[in-house]
Design an enzyme around this catalytic site. Sequence first.
Site, PDB file in Angstrom:
ATOM      1  N   GLU A  95       0.758   4.008   1.684  1.00 44.00           N
ATOM      2  CA  GLU A  95       1.452   4.481   3.004  1.00 44.00           C
ATOM      3  C   GLU A  95       2.614   3.655   3.533  1.00 44.00           C
ATOM      4  OE1 GLU A  95      -2.511   3.067   4.304  1.00 44.00           O
ATOM      5  OE2 GLU A  95      -1.531   3.155   2.327  1.00 44.00           O
ATOM      6  N   CYS A 155      -5.979   1.046   5.780  1.00 45.22           N
ATOM      7  CA  CYS A 155      -6.603  -0.416   6.105  1.00 45.22           C
ATOM      8  C   CYS A 155      -5.949  -0.607   7.476  1.00 45.22           C
ATOM      9  CB  CYS A 155      -6.168  -1.337   5.069  1.00 45.22           C
ATOM     10  SG  CYS A 155      -4.397  -1.660   5.209  1.00 45.22           S
ATOM     11  N   CYS A 211      -1.920  -1.253   7.629  1.00 39.97           N
ATOM     12  CA  CYS A 211      -1.379  -0.013   7.575  1.00 39.97           C
ATOM     13  C   CYS A 211      -1.396   1.073   8.763  1.00 39.97           C
ATOM     14  CB  CYS A 211      -1.596   0.559   6.034  1.00 39.97           C
ATOM     15  SG  CYS A 211      -1.065  -0.263   4.907  1.00 39.97           S
ATOM     16  N   HIS A 243       0.910  -1.413  -0.150  1.00 39.49           N
ATOM     17  CA  HIS A 243      -0.018  -0.074   0.059  1.00 39.49           C
ATOM     18  C   HIS A 243       0.928   1.345  -0.040  1.00 39.49           C
ATOM     19  CE1 HIS A 243      -3.897  -2.266   1.892  1.00 39.49           C
ATOM     20  NE2 HIS A 243      -3.254  -2.745   0.540  1.00 39.49           N
TER      21      HIS A 243
END
Length: 142
Positions: free
Chosen positions: A72, A98, A101, A70
């Site tokens: 981030e 999510c 993360c 992802h």
Amino acid sequence: MPEEKQLKYDKAYLRMAEEWGKLSYCNRKQVGAIIVKDRMIISDGYNGTPTGFENICEDEEGYTKWYVLHAEANAILKVAASTQSCMGATLYITLSPCQECSKLIHQAGIVRVVFSKAYRDDSGLQFLKKAGIDVKYVNELN
């Protein structure tokens, strides 16, 4: 910083994150992230496959491959590989984080998360709020 001025900066950094997300090879979602500390961009990231893997994020059925990182996570990992630290930083991200993360964000020492689109599962945001992280939704970027 006054709230009006902060919002102006929040929108500008989110627009930058949006542009960064356009670098992603993922078809389903293109997500961008920018990490800012002491009024400086210290990292950026977008969702995609790990270094050395083909730039194809989805399988034959159109589902995202499990190993896609992802945005981030990519931004936080860039900081981890540098001499910088995320302690006290703000994360600007085009899609709210999510669960997985959100744990990384908290553990990295990020104190503020600003996002422009909400992910269907808000449990990551609930975790961040429980951890005392300032979470802000900014939907109008102009």
